[in-house]
Design a protein around this motif. Structure first.
Motif, PDB file in Angstrom:
ATOM      1  N   TYR A  49       0.839  -1.209   0.000  1.00 57.68           N
ATOM      2  CA  TYR A  49       0.000   0.000   0.000  1.00 57.68           C
ATOM      3  C   TYR A  49       0.870   1.254   0.000  1.00 57.68           C
ATOM      4  CZ  TYR A  49      -3.957   3.039   1.120  1.00 57.68           C
ATOM      5  OH  TYR A  49      -4.926   4.036   1.088  1.00 57.68           O
ATOM      6  N   LEU A  50       1.929   1.264   0.797  1.00 56.27           N
ATOM      7  CA  LEU A  50       2.840   2.411   0.817  1.00 56.27           C
ATOM      8  C   LEU A  50       3.484   2.609  -0.546  1.00 56.27           C
ATOM      9  CD1 LEU A  50       4.629   1.925   4.271  1.00 56.27           C
ATOM     10  CD2 LEU A  50       2.997   3.727   3.680  1.00 56.27           C
ATOM     11  N   GLN A  51       3.909   1.523  -1.169  1.00 55.11           N
ATOM     12  CA  GLN A  51       4.557   1.619  -2.473  1.00 55.11           C
ATOM     13  C   GLN A  51       3.598   2.139  -3.533  1.00 55.11           C
ATOM     14  OE1 GLN A  51       6.048  -2.336  -3.056  1.00 55.11           O
ATOM     15  NE2 GLN A  51       7.795  -2.060  -1.698  1.00 55.11           N
ATOM     16  N   GLU A  52       2.374   1.625  -3.529  1.00 51.80           N
ATOM     17  CA  GLU A  52       1.423   2.006  -4.574  1.00 51.80           C
ATOM     18  C   GLU A  52       0.931   3.442  -4.428  1.00 51.80           C
ATOM     19  OE1 GLU A  52      -1.722  -0.864  -4.556  1.00 51.80           O
ATOM     20  OE2 GLU A  52      -0.546  -2.357  -5.656  1.00 51.80           O
ATOM     21  N   ASN A  53       0.885   3.945  -3.205  1.00 53.18           N
ATOM     22  CA  ASN A  53       0.271   5.246  -2.974  1.00 53.18           C
ATOM     23  C   ASN A  53       1.247   6.375  -2.655  1.00 53.18           C
ATOM     24  OD1 ASN A  53      -2.887   4.778  -2.817  1.00 53.18           O
ATOM     25  ND2 ASN A  53      -1.914   3.019  -1.816  1.00 53.18           N
ATOM     26  N   PHE A  54       2.451   6.039  -2.184  1.00 52.68           N
ATOM     27  CA  PHE A  54       3.338   7.096  -1.693  1.00 52.68           C
ATOM     28  C   PHE A  54       4.766   7.017  -2.206  1.00 52.68           C
ATOM     29  CE2 PHE A  54       0.163   6.253   1.692  1.00 52.68           C
ATOM     30  CZ  PHE A  54      -0.534   7.442   1.608  1.00 52.68           C
ATOM     31  N   SER A  55       5.118   5.983  -2.970  1.00 53.04           N
ATOM     32  CA  SER A  55       6.513   5.822  -3.386  1.00 53.04           C
ATOM     33  C   SER A  55       6.978   6.982  -4.263  1.00 53.04           C
ATOM     34  CB  SER A  55       6.707   4.497  -4.123  1.00 53.04           C
ATOM     35  OG  SER A  55       5.895   4.444  -5.286  1.00 53.04           O
ATOM     36  N   LEU A  56       6.128   7.497  -5.144  1.00 52.52           N
ATOM     37  CA  LEU A  56       6.521   8.606  -6.010  1.00 52.52           C
ATOM     38  C   LEU A  56       6.785   9.864  -5.193  1.00 52.52           C
ATOM     39  CD1 LEU A  56       7.003   9.779  -8.792  1.00 52.52           C
ATOM     40  CD2 LEU A  56       4.547  10.222  -8.992  1.00 52.52           C
ATOM     41  N   TRP A  57       5.914  10.138  -4.222  1.00 55.19           N
ATOM     42  CA  TRP A  57       6.096  11.313  -3.369  1.00 55.19           C
ATOM     43  C   TRP A  57       7.407  11.215  -2.590  1.00 55.19           C
ATOM     44  CZ3 TRP A  57       6.534  12.049   1.935  1.00 55.19           C
ATOM     45  CH2 TRP A  57       6.410  13.378   2.377  1.00 55.19           C
ATOM     46  N   VAL A  58       7.701  10.026  -2.051  1.00 52.59           N
ATOM     47  CA  VAL A  58       8.950   9.829  -1.307  1.00 52.59           C
ATOM     48  C   VAL A  58      10.147   9.988  -2.239  1.00 52.59           C
ATOM     49  CG1 VAL A  58      10.330   8.119  -0.055  1.00 52.59           C
ATOM     50  CG2 VAL A  58       7.892   8.372   0.460  1.00 52.59           C
ATOM     51  N   LEU A  59      10.075   9.400  -3.423  1.00 55.90           N
ATOM     52  CA  LEU A  59      11.169   9.474  -4.386  1.00 55.90           C
ATOM     53  C   LEU A  59      11.456  10.908  -4.791  1.00 55.90           C
ATOM     54  CD1 LEU A  59      13.119   7.830  -6.200  1.00 55.90           C
ATOM     55  CD2 LEU A  59      11.336   7.826  -7.945  1.00 55.90           C
ATOM     56  N   GLN A  60      10.412  11.690  -5.011  1.00 57.68           N
ATOM     57  CA  GLN A  60      10.579  13.084  -5.414  1.00 57.68           C
ATOM     58  C   GLN A  60      11.272  13.927  -4.342  1.00 57.68           C
ATOM     59  OE1 GLN A  60       6.502  14.061  -6.341  1.00 57.68           O
ATOM     60  NE2 GLN A  60       6.754  13.587  -8.522  1.00 57.68           N
ATOM     61  N   ARG A  61      11.247  13.455  -3.103  1.00 60.77           N
ATOM     62  CA  ARG A  61      11.872  14.185  -1.995  1.00 60.77           C
ATOM     63  C   ARG A  61      13.210  13.587  -1.580  1.00 60.77           C
ATOM     64  NH1 ARG A  61       7.266  15.039  -2.997  1.00 60.77           N
ATOM     65  NH2 ARG A  61       6.235  17.020  -2.573  1.00 60.77           N
ATOM     66  N   GLY A  62      13.734  12.702  -2.426  1.00 61.39           N
ATOM     67  CA  GLY A  62      15.071  12.188  -2.183  1.00 61.39           C
ATOM     68  C   GLY A  62      15.153  10.995  -1.273  1.00 61.39           C
ATOM     69  N   GLY A  63      14.038  10.333  -1.021  1.00 63.03           N
ATOM     70  CA  GLY A  63      14.071   9.143  -0.181  1.00 63.03           C
ATOM     71  C   GLY A  63      13.379   9.340   1.155  1.00 63.03           C
ATOM     72  N   TRP A  64      13.267   8.253   1.906  1.00 59.14           N
ATOM     73  CA  TRP A  64      12.484   8.252   3.141  1.00 59.14           C
ATOM     74  C   TRP A  64      13.036   9.198   4.192  1.00 59.14           C
ATOM     75  CZ3 TRP A  64       7.788   6.348   3.967  1.00 59.14           C
ATOM     76  CH2 TRP A  64       7.285   5.416   3.048  1.00 59.14           C
TER      77      TRP A  64
END
Length: 230
Positions: A202-217
């Motif tokens: 669920y985290l990957q499908e819904n938030f991975s792009l947002w996290v990636l755009q900010r340089g990681g977790w």
């Protein structure tokens, strides 16, 4: 997209978060949430984050292009640090229901969402009393049901104007997804780690792009005060 198995960042983050929300004997209190950190503990945490940030700046000087291009994809994450931040966000949100009003009393997902919003282990107790609900957890708890529960929970609990301790509504939704996953995983009616895998997906499908755009977790969940450290 990375897999949602036990080696994924999301899975390891959820495990660290669940551990963080399980108070050790020396800190356990009735009600579940860990106690506030002492000033000394906060100072240690701030020094650790400052050291980490300086180390990251040094790596960027030595390998600037590699750090820029590869860090989000092959990210090495201090999941404990991110889990601490997620936990503090959840602590700032009041997810409890004052009055439970169910529009669809036969909707299993809605029942579970409401039980997740109650304090204590209401969900586990209800499952022991309700055969229909117990059956859903024994043989009918699929990713589709998890996804519906998580989405409904976020719609009810995480409007952007009610999260005081976040820089972005995405932070609140990610933190609350971790909390939903932890509470569902605590219900002993399913194979070990199955729910954690659902949460990671669920985290990957819904938030991975947002996290990636900010340089990681770690970058996505830096404390506000960390931005002031030079």
């Amino acid at each position: 997209m990375a897999g949602s198995g036990e080696s994924s960042v999301e899975f390891r983050l959820l495990m660290a978060y669940a551990q963080r929300r399980r108070p050790p004997n020396t800190q356990s209190q009735p009600g579940g949430n860990a106690p506030p950190q002492s000033p000394r503990a906060r100072d240690r945490r701030k020094k650790k984050k400052t050291s980490k940030k300086l180390r990251k700046m040094l790596l960027m000087c030595v390998h600037p292009q590699r750090e820029k291009d590869e860090q989000p994809m092959g990210e090495i994450v201090d999941v404990t640090s991110v889990a601490d931040r997620l936990s503090s966000i959840v602590d700032s949100v009041d997810i409890r229901l004052e009055d439970i009003e169910t529009d669809s009393p036969n909707d299993v997902a809605q029942q579970i969402v409401e039980l997740l919003r109650e304090s204590g282990d209401q969900l586990d107790r209800k499952i022991k009393e309700d055969r229909v609900l117990a059956q859903h957890f024994r043989s009918g708890f699929t990713y589709a049901l998890f996804e519906r529960i998580a989405t409904m929970f976020l719609q009810e609990v995480a409007p952007s104007d009610t999260i005081p301790d976040t820089q972005s509504p995405h932070q609140a939704r990610i933190a609350l997804t971790c909390e939903v996953t932890r509470k569902l995983d605590a219900v002993d009616r399913h194979p070990m780690n199955m729910v954690m895998g659902f949460g990671a997906k669920y985290l990957q499908e819904n938030f991975s792009l947002w996290v990636l755009q900010r340089g990681g977790w770690e970058n996505a969940f830096e404390d506000k005060e960390d931005n002031e450290v030079e």
